[in-house]
Design a protein around this motif. Structure first.
Motif, PDB file in Angstrom:
ATOM      1  N   THR A 207       0.831  -1.205   0.000  1.00 50.91           N
ATOM      2  CA  THR A 207       0.000   0.000   0.000  1.00 50.91           C
ATOM      3  C   THR A 207       0.863   1.252   0.000  1.00 50.91           C
ATOM      4  O   THR A 207       2.004   1.256   0.471  1.00 50.91           O
ATOM      5  N   SER A 208       0.286   2.321  -0.514  1.00 46.10           N
ATOM      6  CA  SER A 208       0.942   3.629  -0.494  1.00 46.10           C
ATOM      7  C   SER A 208      -0.053   4.685  -0.063  1.00 46.10           C
ATOM      8  O   SER A 208      -1.256   4.564  -0.303  1.00 46.10           O
ATOM      9  N   LEU A 209       0.458   5.737   0.571  1.00 47.96           N
ATOM     10  CA  LEU A 209      -0.390   6.884   0.891  1.00 47.96           C
ATOM     11  C   LEU A 209      -0.702   7.674  -0.379  1.00 47.96           C
ATOM     12  O   LEU A 209      -1.810   8.183  -0.545  1.00 47.96           O
ATOM     13  N   ASP A 210       0.269   7.735  -1.276  1.00 51.08           N
ATOM     14  CA  ASP A 210       0.073   8.457  -2.541  1.00 51.08           C
ATOM     15  C   ASP A 210      -0.993   7.788  -3.397  1.00 51.08           C
ATOM     16  O   ASP A 210      -1.141   6.564  -3.383  1.00 51.08           O
ATOM     17  N   SER A 211      -1.704   8.596  -4.145  1.00 56.78           N
ATOM     18  CA  SER A 211      -2.604   8.052  -5.162  1.00 56.78           C
ATOM     19  C   SER A 211      -1.765   7.497  -6.308  1.00 56.78           C
ATOM     20  O   SER A 211      -0.552   7.748  -6.398  1.00 56.78           O
ATOM     21  N   TYR A 212      -2.408   6.765  -7.189  1.00 63.32           N
ATOM     22  CA  TYR A 212      -1.687   6.181  -8.323  1.00 63.32           C
ATOM     23  C   TYR A 212      -1.040   7.264  -9.184  1.00 63.32           C
ATOM     24  O   TYR A 212       0.131   7.154  -9.568  1.00 63.32           O
ATOM     25  N   ASP A 213      -1.771   8.335  -9.486  1.00 59.55           N
ATOM     26  CA  ASP A 213      -1.227   9.407 -10.334  1.00 59.55           C
ATOM     27  C   ASP A 213      -0.059  10.113  -9.671  1.00 59.55           C
ATOM     28  O   ASP A 213       0.954  10.400 -10.321  1.00 59.55           O
ATOM     29  N   VAL A 214      -0.196  10.413  -8.384  1.00 55.67           N
ATOM     30  CA  VAL A 214       0.904  11.080  -7.664  1.00 55.67           C
ATOM     31  C   VAL A 214       2.120  10.176  -7.616  1.00 55.67           C
ATOM     32  O   VAL A 214       3.264  10.633  -7.758  1.00 55.67           O
ATOM     33  N   LEU A 215       1.887   8.899  -7.434  1.00 59.32           N
ATOM     34  CA  LEU A 215       2.985   7.935  -7.366  1.00 59.32           C
ATOM     35  C   LEU A 215       3.813   7.957  -8.648  1.00 59.32           C
ATOM     36  O   LEU A 215       5.051   8.032  -8.609  1.00 59.32           O
ATOM     37  N   LEU A 216       3.137   7.890  -9.790  1.00 59.90           N
ATOM     38  CA  LEU A 216       3.850   7.883 -11.069  1.00 59.90           C
ATOM     39  C   LEU A 216       4.574   9.190 -11.308  1.00 59.90           C
ATOM     40  O   LEU A 216       5.632   9.223 -11.954  1.00 59.90           O
ATOM     41  N   ASN A 217       4.015  10.278 -10.795  1.00 64.81           N
ATOM     42  CA  ASN A 217       4.651  11.585 -10.975  1.00 64.81           C
ATOM     43  C   ASN A 217       5.878  11.740 -10.086  1.00 64.81           C
ATOM     44  O   ASN A 217       6.850  12.403 -10.475  1.00 64.81           O
ATOM     45  N   ASN A 218       5.866  11.110  -8.914  1.00 65.11           N
ATOM     46  CA  ASN A 218       6.953  11.299  -7.944  1.00 65.11           C
ATOM     47  C   ASN A 218       8.127  10.358  -8.143  1.00 65.11           C
ATOM     48  O   ASN A 218       9.265  10.717  -7.823  1.00 65.11           O
ATOM     49  N   TYR A 219       7.871   9.146  -8.652  1.00 60.85           N
ATOM     50  CA  TYR A 219       8.922   8.128  -8.676  1.00 60.85           C
ATOM     51  C   TYR A 219       9.152   7.609 -10.088  1.00 60.85           C
ATOM     52  O   TYR A 219       8.227   7.112 -10.741  1.00 60.85           O
ATOM     53  N   LYS A 220      10.399   7.672 -10.493  1.00 66.65           N
ATOM     54  CA  LYS A 220      10.769   7.309 -11.860  1.00 66.65           C
ATOM     55  C   LYS A 220      10.459   5.854 -12.182  1.00 66.65           C
ATOM     56  O   LYS A 220      10.009   5.538 -13.292  1.00 66.65           O
ATOM     57  N   TYR A 221      10.719   4.969 -11.236  1.00 69.50           N
ATOM     58  CA  TYR A 221      10.569   3.529 -11.514  1.00 69.50           C
ATOM     59  C   TYR A 221       9.307   2.928 -10.899  1.00 69.50           C
ATOM     60  O   TYR A 221       9.158   1.702 -10.872  1.00 69.50           O
ATOM     61  N   ALA A 222       8.416   3.779 -10.433  1.00 66.68           N
ATOM     62  CA  ALA A 222       7.205   3.258  -9.786  1.00 66.68           C
ATOM     63  C   ALA A 222       6.380   2.406 -10.741  1.00 66.68           C
ATOM     64  O   ALA A 222       5.915   1.321 -10.375  1.00 66.68           O
ATOM     65  N   LEU A 223       6.160   2.879 -11.967  1.00 70.32           N
ATOM     66  CA  LEU A 223       5.329   2.151 -12.919  1.00 70.32           C
ATOM     67  C   LEU A 223       5.929   0.785 -13.230  1.00 70.32           C
ATOM     68  O   LEU A 223       5.219  -0.231 -13.223  1.00 70.32           O
TER      69      LEU A 223
END
Length: 356
Positions: free
Chosen positions: A46-62
């Motif tokens: 789980t993450s506190l970030d939403s899916y969109d925020v996650l992809l915006n914040n972390y280069k390798y998240a996707l």
């Protein structure tokens, strides 16, 4: 569930464990576990970030999320660690390991600022309070945390004690033990950057015995002997509950089958031996095994009246023979243990006599 011979381990984590990860950054820690196990069907990340925020914040998240999905992990976004036990996908689940890596309330001031430290401590406290209700009886809660100043002032062990947890170990944390894991700042314009670790520990908590006893008693309400269907009554079979589903991947992962919880053989004497004899002398005649057996099945015995009479009497006896420096409230936990012991004894007698 994996047989013991087929289990794969990395540090404290096994492919047979039901694992919940909280506050993930780029999901590299979850991926590290999944790759080690060869499957992530036992992992809820789980993450506190939403899916969109996650992809915006972390280069390798996707990329990490895609691989986790292939491995069968369940991924949830927008999960607040201090309210996670009410999340619709989590509130009915129990886990063997609940992990929070380097909890941090955000960068709103210097780390040695008292207000900042209070925010951090409240975050950890809220997480531990929620995690307690989501933990299996023999499970563990792990918090990885820096131990250099001022982070040592968070007093993680004390926060655990306040949440009915026992710290069973404080082990050195080495990032090298988790290949592929990248720690992240997690907020602000530098969210994807690592932070210096220095000396760190893995704080490992388990439920204290009182909390385990209470959990056992709650679970007993779901025992099959208490759910027998009367003869002649037809029960409509309900559709099984849907397993976890990833918010990103439409195909639900496999669900690890959990072993049912069986009623333990309760040693009431052990519970009584660990408590003060003074408390037993005051309340024992109302709460001990002999009294439970004497009054068992007696329809003329009024339990409520007996207990109502016992408590004021016990209070008077305590006041007249008070132990210096020991407040009245100090007896409450011992009375709770005595009450649990009596309840368990009565349950054993119900089993023995075949009553329901």
């Amino acid at each position: 569930m994996d047989s013991e011979a087929n289990q794969r381990w990395i540090k404290y984590y096994s492919s047979a464990h039901a694992i919940l990860l909280v506050g993930e950054g780029d999901f590299s820690f979850s991926l590290c576990l999944g790759k080690t196990f060869g499957s992530a069907t036992n992992i809820v990340a789980t993450s506190l970030d939403s899916y969109d925020v996650l992809l915006n914040n972390y280069k390798y998240a996707l990329a990490n999320l895609v691989i986790l999905g292939i491995l069968g992990a369940s991924v949830l976004h927008g999960v607040d660690a201090t309210q996670m036990m009410t999340h619709p996908e989590l509130r009915c689940k129990k886990f063997d390991r609940i992990i929070y890596n380097f909890p941090h309330a955000g960068f709103y001031g210097k780390e040695d600022n008292p207000d900042m430290m209070m925010m951090h401590r409240e975050l950890v406290r809220g997480f531990l309070q929620n995690a307690c209700s989501m933990l299996d009886v023999n499970g563990e809660i792990h918090v990885n945390h820096k131990t250099t100043a001022p982070f040592d002032s968070w007093k993680i062990e004390d926060l655990g004690s306040a949440c009915s947890l026992v710290c069973i170990a404080q082990d050195e944390f080495r990032i090298e033990d988790y290949p592929g894991y990248n720690n992240k700042r997690g907020s602000g314009s530098r969210a994807d950057e690592p932070f210096p670790l220095g000396a760190c520990k893995t704080y490992r908590f388990r439920l204290c015995p009182v909390a385990v006893n209470c959990m056992m008693m709650r679970n007993l309400r779901l025992m099959p002997w208490m759910l027998r269907t009367p003869v002649g009554v037809q029960v409509q079979q309900q559709a099984p509950m849907a397993p976890f589903t990833s918010q990103m991947f439409p195909t639900p992962p496999l669900v690890v089958q959990r072993q049912p919880l069986f009623m333990p053989v309760y040693d009431g004497g052990a519970a009584l031996r660990c408590h003060e004899s003074k408390c037993r002398r005051i309340y024992g005649r109302y709460l001990n095994h002999a009294h439970a057996e004497e009054t068992f099945g007696d329809t003329n015995y009024d339990v409520q009246s007996s207990v109502d009479a016992a408590l004021p009497l016990g209070h008077e006896m305590h006041v007249s023979n008070a132990v210096p420096g020991r407040p009245w409230s100090g007896n409450l936990e011992e009375v709770q243990h005595l009450s649990i012991s009596r309840s368990e004894r009565l349950r054993q007698m119900v089993f023995r006599h075949g009553l329901s």
